[in-house]
Motif scaffolding. Structure first.
Motif, PDB file in Angstrom:
ATOM      1  N   ALA A 130      61.362  27.335   4.487  1.00 15.32           N
ATOM      2  CA  ALA A 130      61.047  26.297   3.497  1.00 15.32           C
ATOM      3  C   ALA A 130      60.726  25.002   4.239  1.00 15.32           C
ATOM      4  N   PHE A 131      59.546  24.442   3.973  1.00 16.81           N
ATOM      5  CA  PHE A 131      59.078  23.263   4.698  1.00 16.81           C
ATOM      6  C   PHE A 131      58.673  22.162   3.715  1.00 16.81           C
ATOM      7  N   ALA A 132      59.006  20.938   4.087  1.00 16.34           N
ATOM      8  CA  ALA A 132      58.637  19.773   3.275  1.00 16.34           C
ATOM      9  C   ALA A 132      58.205  18.656   4.206  1.00 16.34           C
ATOM     10  N   GLY A 133      57.160  18.932   4.969  1.00 18.55           N
ATOM     11  CA  GLY A 133      56.710  17.991   5.982  1.00 18.55           C
ATOM     12  C   GLY A 133      56.195  16.673   5.445  1.00 18.55           C
ATOM     13  N   HIS A 134      55.956  16.621   4.130  1.00 22.77           N
ATOM     14  CA  HIS A 134      55.526  15.354   3.534  1.00 22.77           C
ATOM     15  C   HIS A 134      56.674  14.362   3.392  1.00 22.77           C
ATOM     16  N   LEU A 135      57.902  14.855   3.581  1.00 18.84           N
ATOM     17  CA  LEU A 135      59.072  13.974   3.505  1.00 18.84           C
ATOM     18  C   LEU A 135      59.391  13.434   4.901  1.00 18.84           C
ATOM     19  N   PRO A 136      59.845  12.200   5.005  1.00 13.93           N
ATOM     20  CA  PRO A 136      59.981  11.533   6.304  1.00 13.93           C
ATOM     21  C   PRO A 136      60.846  12.265   7.318  1.00 13.93           C
ATOM     22  N   GLU A 137      61.904  12.922   6.891  1.00 13.91           N
ATOM     23  CA  GLU A 137      62.830  13.531   7.837  1.00 13.91           C
ATOM     24  C   GLU A 137      62.677  15.039   7.961  1.00 13.91           C
ATOM     25  N   GLU A 138      61.698  15.621   7.279  1.00 13.39           N
ATOM     26  CA  GLU A 138      61.609  17.080   7.219  1.00 13.39           C
ATOM     27  C   GLU A 138      60.425  17.626   8.016  1.00 13.39           C
ATOM     28  N   ALA A 139      60.622  18.838   8.550  1.00 11.62           N
ATOM     29  CA  ALA A 139      59.599  19.495   9.359  1.00 11.62           C
ATOM     30  C   ALA A 139      58.559  20.174   8.487  1.00 11.62           C
ATOM     31  N   CYS A 140      57.362  20.331   9.021  1.00 12.01           N
ATOM     32  CA  CYS A 140      56.338  21.164   8.404  1.00 12.01           C
ATOM     33  C   CYS A 140      56.190  22.436   9.241  1.00 12.01           C
ATOM     34  N   TYR A 141      55.367  23.360   8.776  1.00 14.55           N
ATOM     35  CA  TYR A 141      55.176  24.613   9.493  1.00 14.55           C
ATOM     36  C   TYR A 141      54.556  24.376  10.871  1.00 14.55           C
ATOM     37  N   ARG A 142      53.704  23.360  10.985  1.00 16.34           N
ATOM     38  CA  ARG A 142      53.091  23.064  12.280  1.00 16.34           C
ATOM     39  C   ARG A 142      54.145  22.558  13.275  1.00 16.34           C
ATOM     40  N   ASP A 174      49.031  22.235   6.501  1.00 14.90           N
ATOM     41  CA  ASP A 174      48.465  20.890   6.603  1.00 14.90           C
ATOM     42  C   ASP A 174      48.048  20.371   5.230  1.00 14.90           C
ATOM     43  N   ALA A 175      47.514  21.265   4.393  1.00 13.32           N
ATOM     44  CA  ALA A 175      47.119  20.867   3.043  1.00 13.32           C
ATOM     45  C   ALA A 175      48.332  20.460   2.223  1.00 13.32           C
ATOM     46  N   CYS A 176      49.440  21.182   2.392  1.00 16.03           N
ATOM     47  CA  CYS A 176      50.663  20.834   1.661  1.00 16.03           C
ATOM     48  C   CYS A 176      51.179  19.468   2.084  1.00 16.03           C
ATOM     49  N   VAL A 177      51.137  19.196   3.384  1.00 16.78           N
ATOM     50  CA  VAL A 177      51.555  17.886   3.872  1.00 16.78           C
ATOM     51  C   VAL A 177      50.670  16.796   3.273  1.00 16.78           C
ATOM     52  N   ALA A 178      49.365  17.017   3.286  1.00 15.89           N
ATOM     53  CA  ALA A 178      48.425  16.018   2.776  1.00 15.89           C
ATOM     54  C   ALA A 178      48.591  15.796   1.280  1.00 15.89           C
ATOM     55  N   ALA A 179      48.910  16.868   0.546  1.00 14.68           N
ATOM     56  CA  ALA A 179      49.024  16.773  -0.904  1.00 14.68           C
ATOM     57  C   ALA A 179      50.435  16.418  -1.358  1.00 14.68           C
ATOM     58  N   ILE A 229      40.500  30.732   1.884  1.00 13.33           N
ATOM     59  CA  ILE A 229      41.098  29.417   2.053  1.00 13.33           C
ATOM     60  C   ILE A 229      41.025  29.002   3.517  1.00 13.33           C
ATOM     61  N   ASP A 230      40.666  27.740   3.747  1.00 15.05           N
ATOM     62  CA  ASP A 230      40.581  27.223   5.116  1.00 15.05           C
ATOM     63  C   ASP A 230      40.886  25.727   5.077  1.00 15.05           C
ATOM     64  N   ALA A 231      40.767  25.100   6.224  1.00 16.19           N
ATOM     65  CA  ALA A 231      41.123  23.690   6.323  1.00 16.19           C
ATOM     66  C   ALA A 231      40.268  22.813   5.420  1.00 16.19           C
ATOM     67  N   ALA A 232      39.039  23.239   5.141  1.00 12.39           N
ATOM     68  CA  ALA A 232      38.125  22.415   4.353  1.00 12.39           C
ATOM     69  C   ALA A 232      38.419  22.459   2.859  1.00 12.39           C
ATOM     70  N   ASN A 233      38.972  23.556   2.375  1.00 19.75           N
ATOM     71  CA  ASN A 233      39.138  23.681   0.923  1.00 19.75           C
ATOM     72  C   ASN A 233      40.580  23.864   0.477  1.00 19.75           C
ATOM     73  N   ALA A 234      41.533  23.873   1.402  1.00 15.84           N
ATOM     74  CA  ALA A 234      42.909  24.228   1.037  1.00 15.84           C
ATOM     75  C   ALA A 234      43.512  23.263   0.023  1.00 15.84           C
ATOM     76  N   VAL A 235      43.293  21.969   0.198  1.00 10.23           N
ATOM     77  CA  VAL A 235      43.873  21.001  -0.742  1.00 10.23           C
ATOM     78  C   VAL A 235      43.339  21.250  -2.151  1.00 10.23           C
ATOM     79  N   ARG A 236      42.045  21.517  -2.256  1.00  6.13           N
ATOM     80  CA  ARG A 236      41.458  21.778  -3.574  1.00  6.13           C
ATOM     81  C   ARG A 236      42.006  23.066  -4.185  1.00  6.13           C
TER      82      ARG A 236
END
Length: 260
Positions: free
Chosen positions: A167-179, A144-149, A114-121
């Motif tokens: 536990a990270f939910a960076g796709h939500l407006p107020e929440e942090a991601c791992y990055r 990053d894939a989790c944020v994008a998806a 798994i890498d940046a190119a295929n993680a979302v898939r």
């Protein structure tokens, strides 16, 4: 496979009876688990107990991703494998373990790195991703894939006698991601490994088991309490204890700030 419209058939009720009598879980929570889809990235020391306890909990659909082969040195801590698995792919061996444990569970596997190119898939349509990989480049690619998806992430790591589960939910407006937590400086495969530093098998098991516990909490929310987004637990095996940290969202984060 279990009937998706009625996941708690009589034989399944008997299998999960000890869950169902828990007020915090019950039949409704067990049905949620049966309908859940979790992707486990990395089937090593952390991923092995995560898989065991999520399969034991009846999580109905599992996606397993690992490009490695089982090695003799893995057996000290990677508890789903045996000597006969040495030299075989971890993903295939893990699927075999699940089939022997509970044939009602649906399992998809990938032995692609798994890498940046295929993680979302590779994470596909899972509703929760659990990352137990051993280098920052992969962890950040998965995050990053989790944020994008638009998916939540449980990230778990261990070194020597220290562990962490967040536990990270960076796709939500107020929440942090791992990055937000580690920043951009670690987009590299250069990372200390347990081969170099050593690791206690039971320590890895503790981290993986706690990650599985947190996963169940998230999957049945709010029955076992609300999600603890942005909460990182630091675990100490030498002076046994656990302490939480709150991870703030980074407004300049290179991943989640772009979509929020």
């Amino acid at each position: 496979m279990s009937d998706p419209h009625n996941p708690l058939t009589p034989d399944r009720l008997d299998r999960f009876a000890r869950h169902i009598v828990l007020p915090e879980l019950g039949g409704a929570g067990q049905a949620k688990l049966a309908r859940s889809h979790v992707a486990i990235i990395g089937l090593g020391g952390i991923g092995a107990p995560v898989l065991q306890y999520l399969a034991g909990a009846g999580v109905g659909h599992l996606t397993l991703v690992d490009d490695g082969d089982v090695e003799v040195s893995n057996l000290q801590r990677q508890t789903i494998y045996s000597t006969r698995d040495v030299g075989h792919g971890k993903a295939v061996s893990a699927r075999r373990w699940v089939a022997n444990f509970d044939r009602e569970l649906q399992v998809d596997i990938s032995d692609t790195r798994i890498d940046a190119a295929n993680a979302v898939r590779l994470i596909g349509d899972a509703q929760l991703v659990i990352d137990g990989t051993d280098n920052f480049a992969t962890r950040l690619a998965v995050s990053d894939a989790c944020v994008a998806a638009g998916l939540p992430l449980l990230s778990a790591a261990v070194g020597r006698f220290q562990g962490q589960v967040g536990a990270f939910a960076g796709h939500l407006p107020e929440e942090a991601c791992y990055r937000c937590f580690v920043g951009d400086a670690f987009d590299t495969d250069d990372c200390d490994t347990c081969a170099e530093d050593g690791v206690l098998g039971a320590m890895v098991g503790w981290v993986g088991t706690f990650a599985a516990m947190q996963a169940v909490r998230l999957l049945v929310e709010p029955q076992m309490g609300h999600a603890q987004w942005g909460k990182l637990y630091l675990m100490d095996g030498l002076q046994p204890g656990m302490r939480p940290l709150n991870i703030a969202k980074d407004p300049a984060c290179g991943a989640c700030s772009r979509i929020n």
